[in-house]
Design a protein around this motif. Sequence first.
Motif, PDB file in Angstrom:
ATOM      1  N   LEU A   1      -3.206 -37.905  -5.394  1.00 53.45           N
ATOM      2  CA  LEU A   1      -2.431 -38.902  -4.221  1.00 53.45           C
ATOM      3  C   LEU A   1      -3.602 -39.906  -3.664  1.00 53.45           C
TER       4      LEU A   1
ATOM      5  N   LEU B   1       5.110 -36.370   2.050  1.00 50.08           N
ATOM      6  CA  LEU B   1       4.235 -36.963   1.151  1.00 50.08           C
ATOM      7  C   LEU B   1       2.977 -37.439   1.954  1.00 50.08           C
TER       8      LEU B   1
ATOM      9  N   TYR C   1      -1.101 -36.238   1.303  1.00 48.78           N
ATOM     10  CA  TYR C   1      -1.832 -37.319   1.108  1.00 48.78           C
ATOM     11  C   TYR C   1      -3.124 -37.082   1.925  1.00 48.78           C
TER      12      TYR C   1
ATOM     13  N   PRO D   1       1.408 -28.931  -1.214  1.00 46.64           N
ATOM     14  CA  PRO D   1       2.716 -29.095  -1.485  1.00 46.64           C
ATOM     15  C   PRO D   1       3.759 -27.936  -1.029  1.00 46.64           C
TER      16      PRO D   1
END
Length: 321
Positions: free
Chosen positions: A11, A131, A135, A141
């Motif tokens: 990412l 997200l 990042y 996650p």
Amino acid sequence: MSSQIEIIQLLQIHLPQYDPVLQFFAFLGQPEFSLLIIPVIIWCINRHHGIRLLLLISISGAICEIIKILVHSPRPYWVSSGVQALSHYPSFGFPSGHAQNAVVFFGFIAAWLKKRWVTGLCISTILLIGLARVYQAVHYPLDIIGGMIIGVLLLILYFRCEKAIDIRIAGLSTLRQIMLAFIGSGILLVCSLLALSSLGSWEVPSTWFTLAQQQSGVPISPLIPHDTLAGAGLFFGTAAGAALFSRNPRPEQKLLVRYHILNYVIGMIILLGFWFGVKGLIQHEQYGWVIEYGRSVLAGMWVTYGAPLLFMRGLNPFFGR
């Protein structure tokens, strides 16, 4: 964890051009965002729903911190020099408070407004907040997924119990409502202390402190339950303020938009003034916890009692004259 670190690295390699957008969505999960938006709902749109949303967010934040202490897992940038810390936060990583509170906040809005486009927008916002936090290398996650699941469970529990709780509370005197709010706040604080005591002799690894400081330039303090103190205080202040204001309710009157804007500006200047004005005192070694709790109590009472009372009595020209 290595596979999750790889996801963060991917990412950070492929999304730098979207950094301003991702930083914006990360802000939407911050407590300060709720502090800016929920008063608009309470003062200008729908007091009933606004107060319940503020209470729900307060409980969610406190519960999230308690779970964080029980799990006591690190954030990615605390343990890996292979990722870049694009933000920082002093508490443990799992579950993600941003993800959990985003589900609670935007899920509540979607359920309240019951419009497809609003629901779609809220779901998209929740996912982008998750997200953004991955990042930024402040969450794995799985932290995001865990936070979302807990947020959904809290929403389900709220909507199932809301009517029954409202009926019971409506039958209580103002004093008993305030006492009940204080007891609820106390339970959150006690649970936080029990979570801390459950750690026993466990200590935060020194490498976490060192790498976190190197990566972000900001020290961490995961064993200080900032969010529980804030959440418990905000819960008590919000509920107590709502109970006090309900003693002499006044029918809601339609105001011109400019009066709503003026009321909001005045209310927020005072709210943000004491919210950020005492922020530096929170780090005080002896009284920091008391100050953080007290600040949140005042914030809740101002939003649900002080500001509406000022608008109703002190700014009478804006109420029908």
